[in-house]
Write a protein that holds these residues in place. Structure first.
Motif, PDB file in Angstrom:
ATOM      1  N   LEU A  61       1.533  12.423   1.141  1.00  0.00           N
ATOM      2  CA  LEU A  61       1.061  12.237  -0.229  1.00  0.00           C
ATOM      3  C   LEU A  61       0.870  13.581  -0.926  1.00  0.00           C
ATOM      4  O   LEU A  61       1.176  13.726  -2.117  1.00  0.00           O
ATOM      5  CB  LEU A  61      -0.246  11.443  -0.238  1.00  0.00           C
ATOM      6  CG  LEU A  61      -0.141   9.974   0.197  1.00  0.00           C
ATOM      7  CD1 LEU A  61      -1.508   9.297   0.111  1.00  0.00           C
ATOM      8  CD2 LEU A  61       0.874   9.214  -0.643  1.00  0.00           C
ATOM      9  N   HIS A 107       0.793   3.816  -3.330  1.00  0.00           N
ATOM     10  CA  HIS A 107       0.254   5.168  -3.191  1.00  0.00           C
ATOM     11  C   HIS A 107       1.346   6.237  -3.270  1.00  0.00           C
ATOM     12  O   HIS A 107       1.091   7.351  -3.739  1.00  0.00           O
ATOM     13  CB  HIS A 107      -0.531   5.291  -1.888  1.00  0.00           C
ATOM     14  CG  HIS A 107      -1.776   4.464  -1.882  1.00  0.00           C
ATOM     15  ND1 HIS A 107      -1.833   3.211  -1.325  1.00  0.00           N
ATOM     16  CD2 HIS A 107      -3.014   4.696  -2.403  1.00  0.00           C
ATOM     17  CE1 HIS A 107      -3.059   2.717  -1.484  1.00  0.00           C
ATOM     18  NE2 HIS A 107      -3.787   3.593  -2.134  1.00  0.00           N
ATOM     19  N   SER A 114     -10.355  12.775  -0.962  1.00  0.00           N
ATOM     20  CA  SER A 114     -10.645  12.376   0.413  1.00  0.00           C
ATOM     21  C   SER A 114     -12.061  12.772   0.814  1.00  0.00           C
ATOM     22  O   SER A 114     -12.467  12.542   1.952  1.00  0.00           O
ATOM     23  CB  SER A 114      -9.631  12.998   1.379  1.00  0.00           C
ATOM     24  OG  SER A 114      -9.682  14.409   1.320  1.00  0.00           O
ATOM     25  N   HIS A 116       0.828  -1.206   0.000  1.00  0.00           N
ATOM     26  CA  HIS A 116       0.000   0.000   0.000  1.00  0.00           C
ATOM     27  C   HIS A 116       0.864   1.259   0.000  1.00  0.00           C
ATOM     28  O   HIS A 116       0.551   2.240  -0.693  1.00  0.00           O
ATOM     29  CB  HIS A 116      -0.926   0.001   1.210  1.00  0.00           C
ATOM     30  CG  HIS A 116      -2.056  -0.966   1.100  1.00  0.00           C
ATOM     31  ND1 HIS A 116      -2.821  -1.362   2.175  1.00  0.00           N
ATOM     32  CD2 HIS A 116      -2.559  -1.635   0.023  1.00  0.00           C
ATOM     33  CE1 HIS A 116      -3.748  -2.220   1.771  1.00  0.00           C
ATOM     34  NE2 HIS A 116      -3.605  -2.403   0.476  1.00  0.00           N
ATOM     35  N   ALA A 131      -5.762   4.583  -6.518  1.00  0.00           N
ATOM     36  CA  ALA A 131      -5.706   4.151  -5.124  1.00  0.00           C
ATOM     37  C   ALA A 131      -6.182   2.713  -5.014  1.00  0.00           C
ATOM     38  O   ALA A 131      -6.936   2.222  -5.866  1.00  0.00           O
ATOM     39  CB  ALA A 131      -6.566   5.051  -4.236  1.00  0.00           C
ATOM     40  N   SER A 146     -11.237   5.656  -2.953  1.00  0.00           N
ATOM     41  CA  SER A 146      -9.999   6.430  -3.070  1.00  0.00           C
ATOM     42  C   SER A 146      -9.396   6.602  -1.676  1.00  0.00           C
ATOM     43  O   SER A 146      -9.126   5.602  -1.009  1.00  0.00           O
ATOM     44  CB  SER A 146     -10.252   7.775  -3.753  1.00  0.00           C
ATOM     45  OG  SER A 146      -9.033   8.425  -4.065  1.00  0.00           O
ATOM     46  N   LEU A 147      -9.226   7.824  -1.187  1.00  0.00           N
ATOM     47  CA  LEU A 147      -8.619   8.044   0.120  1.00  0.00           C
ATOM     48  C   LEU A 147      -9.591   8.694   1.102  1.00  0.00           C
ATOM     49  O   LEU A 147      -9.168   9.373   2.040  1.00  0.00           O
ATOM     50  CB  LEU A 147      -7.362   8.916  -0.024  1.00  0.00           C
ATOM     51  CG  LEU A 147      -6.247   8.335  -0.893  1.00  0.00           C
ATOM     52  CD1 LEU A 147      -5.050   9.276  -0.931  1.00  0.00           C
ATOM     53  CD2 LEU A 147      -5.809   6.958  -0.396  1.00  0.00           C
ATOM     54  N   SER A 206       2.059   6.478  -7.033  1.00  0.00           N
ATOM     55  CA  SER A 206       0.898   7.109  -7.661  1.00  0.00           C
ATOM     56  C   SER A 206       0.839   8.599  -7.352  1.00  0.00           C
ATOM     57  O   SER A 206       0.503   9.414  -8.219  1.00  0.00           O
ATOM     58  CB  SER A 206      -0.377   6.412  -7.180  1.00  0.00           C
ATOM     59  OG  SER A 206      -1.518   6.930  -7.825  1.00  0.00           O
ATOM     60  N   ALA A 207       1.181   8.976  -6.119  1.00  0.00           N
ATOM     61  CA  ALA A 207       1.141  10.389  -5.732  1.00  0.00           C
ATOM     62  C   ALA A 207       2.245  11.186  -6.417  1.00  0.00           C
ATOM     63  O   ALA A 207       1.989  12.263  -6.979  1.00  0.00           O
ATOM     64  CB  ALA A 207       1.262  10.522  -4.218  1.00  0.00           C
ATOM     65  N   TYR A 230      -8.103   1.561  -2.734  1.00  0.00           N
ATOM     66  CA  TYR A 230      -9.313   1.542  -1.918  1.00  0.00           C
ATOM     67  C   TYR A 230     -10.486   1.973  -2.786  1.00  0.00           C
ATOM     68  O   TYR A 230     -10.359   2.867  -3.636  1.00  0.00           O
ATOM     69  CB  TYR A 230      -9.173   2.480  -0.710  1.00  0.00           C
ATOM     70  CG  TYR A 230      -8.005   2.125   0.183  1.00  0.00           C
ATOM     71  CD1 TYR A 230      -8.133   1.177   1.175  1.00  0.00           C
ATOM     72  CD2 TYR A 230      -6.765   2.736  -0.003  1.00  0.00           C
ATOM     73  CE1 TYR A 230      -7.063   0.833   1.995  1.00  0.00           C
ATOM     74  CE2 TYR A 230      -5.691   2.407   0.804  1.00  0.00           C
ATOM     75  CZ  TYR A 230      -5.839   1.454   1.798  1.00  0.00           C
ATOM     76  OH  TYR A 230      -4.771   1.116   2.590  1.00  0.00           O
ATOM     77  N   PHE A 241      -6.378  11.982  -6.313  1.00  0.00           N
ATOM     78  CA  PHE A 241      -6.871  11.365  -5.089  1.00  0.00           C
ATOM     79  C   PHE A 241      -7.992  12.247  -4.527  1.00  0.00           C
ATOM     80  O   PHE A 241      -7.890  13.468  -4.543  1.00  0.00           O
ATOM     81  CB  PHE A 241      -5.770  11.275  -4.030  1.00  0.00           C
ATOM     82  CG  PHE A 241      -4.688  10.288  -4.357  1.00  0.00           C
ATOM     83  CD1 PHE A 241      -4.964   8.950  -4.520  1.00  0.00           C
ATOM     84  CD2 PHE A 241      -3.368  10.705  -4.481  1.00  0.00           C
ATOM     85  CE1 PHE A 241      -3.964   8.043  -4.812  1.00  0.00           C
ATOM     86  CE2 PHE A 241      -2.360   9.809  -4.760  1.00  0.00           C
ATOM     87  CZ  PHE A 241      -2.661   8.463  -4.932  1.00  0.00           C
TER      88      PHE A 241
END
Length: 443
Positions: free
Chosen positions: A196, A166, A280, A162, A177, A182-183, A169-170, A179, A278
């Motif tokens: 991130l 991530h 949140s 993980h 992501a 996402s986050l 990717s960041a 998940y 991403f």
């Protein structure tokens, strides 16, 4: 077979290189071993995901966490790394090519002004770039790995996977992501979100700027680095402040969080449109004013020769200065004590207007092929073209025709900007005569 060197121009090499990577990625993701279900996941999901990964966008028509197997996720990560590193490499090498085509004397002046781009050794530049990429990604992995292991994952291998996925990717501004939401589950966790965010900002600055920051003092920065760094800071302040003002009391996003959680969520909301992807919070629930602000930030994007998309900070700042100079009645346009040539101003205007045309054409195509309303489709078009990856959640519900539109927008947004920039810089033709002047009515 011998290929004539004049055919291998940046205008042809860049699109072909990306097409080759996308084709290989599509073939690998179409294999049964890449999905969790029985048999192949289908050609269109494989193509869409491959384009999104290679173009470091992050838009997805299927759930990355559940649709793709660990093998498929590893392929996606490899495509992100190739796309991000390849983009930075190609863009940097194109800067070298442009420098050589300006002539030896002008090239030496450009080298002295930038302090970062070695016009004589492409391999050395790429080698420094690789060191920067690996170092930045390793630092981010080291920062978030303990948090994943202690707070979220039961075993070290899962936490390490993980963290690696991530972080890469960041830094590459990809936005994929592992998940399903996402986050969103990390919305108030500063130990995950802030590193991130830092990776997104650094990756979006661009290699020439990162190299100057590392190797030279601030007093010796080139105009490009100053414009990119200070422009990024201003846009981050606007993005973070605007997100906080728009969402602080929104019960569907961050109103129910603690004050510290709201601050972390606002930082994330201001950084990710730069163009990481991403999320949140649920962007289908954000306020209309925040949606509009995000559209603007996504369209501007990050720095040139980096992993971010958009029309780039330098283009936006230059056009803003051009407008300000025109309003003041100044005869020339200057930035940081340097005059900007008219050819550069025309290039910036061309890139910006072509980007507007691409977004409007994509939005119109989506309006024709889908039943969604204008606002979410415009958001999706800008996100695809600027290779951001943020979504209001409608991407998986788009019909095949709509998904193809986004595929084209992602490819044009990532490859087209670099290609057009190189073509404009290399297409200097001196006219040996001048035509009589005449004015038209403007405004």
């Amino acid at each position: 077979m011998h290929v004539h060197s004049k055919w291998l121009t940046p205008v042809r090499v860049v699109p072909l290189a990306f097409l080759a990577a996308i084709t290989i990625g599509t073939a690998l993701l179409a294999l049964p071993v890449s999905t969790t279900g029985q048999g192949s996941g289908g050609l269109l999901p494989a193509l869409f995901t491959s384009v999104s990964a290679v173009c470091v966008t992050g838009l997805a028509t299927v759930d990355t966490a559940t649709f793709w197997s660990p093998t498929g996720q590893a392929i996606i990560l490899a495509l992100i790394q190739v796309g991000g590193f390849g983009i930075m490499t190609l863009a940097t090498v194109l800067l070298l090519v442009v420098g050589r085509n300006l002539g030896v004397r002008t090239g030496l002046v450009a080298q002295a002004e930038t302090h970062a781009v070695d016009l004589g050794d492409v391999r050395a530049v790429v080698r420094r770039l690789a060191v920067i990429v690996v170092t930045c990604e390793a630092v981010i992995i080291a920062m978030i790995l303990p948090r994943f292991r202690l707070a979220y994952d039961d075993d070290l291998p899962t936490a390490a996977w993980h963290a690696v996925f991530h972080a890469i990717s960041a830094f590459n501004n990809a936005g994929f992501a592992l998940y399903s939401d996402s986050l969103v589950g990390f919305v108030a966790d500063p130990w995950v979100m802030l590193p991130l965010c830092a990776a997104v900002i650094v990756g979006g600055l661009g290699f020439p700027v990162i190299s100057e920051i590392v190797r030279t003092s601030r007093q010796r920065w080139s105009v490009h680095s100053r414009v990119t760094v200070y422009g990024t800071i201003v846009l981050l302040i606007i993005g973070i402040g605007g997100f906080a003002l728009a969402e602080w009391r929104n019960p569907d996003t961050i109103a129910n969080l603690s004050t510290g959680g709201k601050v972390v969520a606002s930082i994330t909301g201001g950084v990710m449109p730069r163009t990481a992807g991403f999320n949140s919070v649920d962007y289908a629930a954000v306020t209309p004013e925040n949606l509009m602000l995000t559209n603007v930030l996504m369209f501007i994007g990050g720095g040139s020769a980096g992993t971010a998309g958009g029309v780039k900070v330098g283009t936006f700042v230059l056009l803003a200065v051009v407008i300000w100079s025109e309003l003041r009645g100044e005869q020339s346009v200057s930035v940081a004590g340097r005059t900007m040539p008219s050819s550069l101003q025309r290039q910036a205007l061309t890139v910006a207007l072509l980007a507007v045309a691409a977004v409007l054409a994509g939005t119109m195509a989506l309006l024709i092929t889908t039943d969604f309303t204008f606002e979410p489709l415009l958001f999706e078009s800008i996100s695809a073209f600027a290779t951001v990856g943020l979504s209001t959640g409608i991407t998986p519900d788009l019909p095949p025709d709509g998904q193809v539109v986004l595929i084209v927008l992602m490819f044009i947004g990532r490859v087209g900007i670099v290609t057009v920039g190189a073509a404009l810089a290399l297409s200097h033709r001196r006219r040996r005569y001048s035509l009589p002047e005449e004015r038209i009515i403007v405004g």
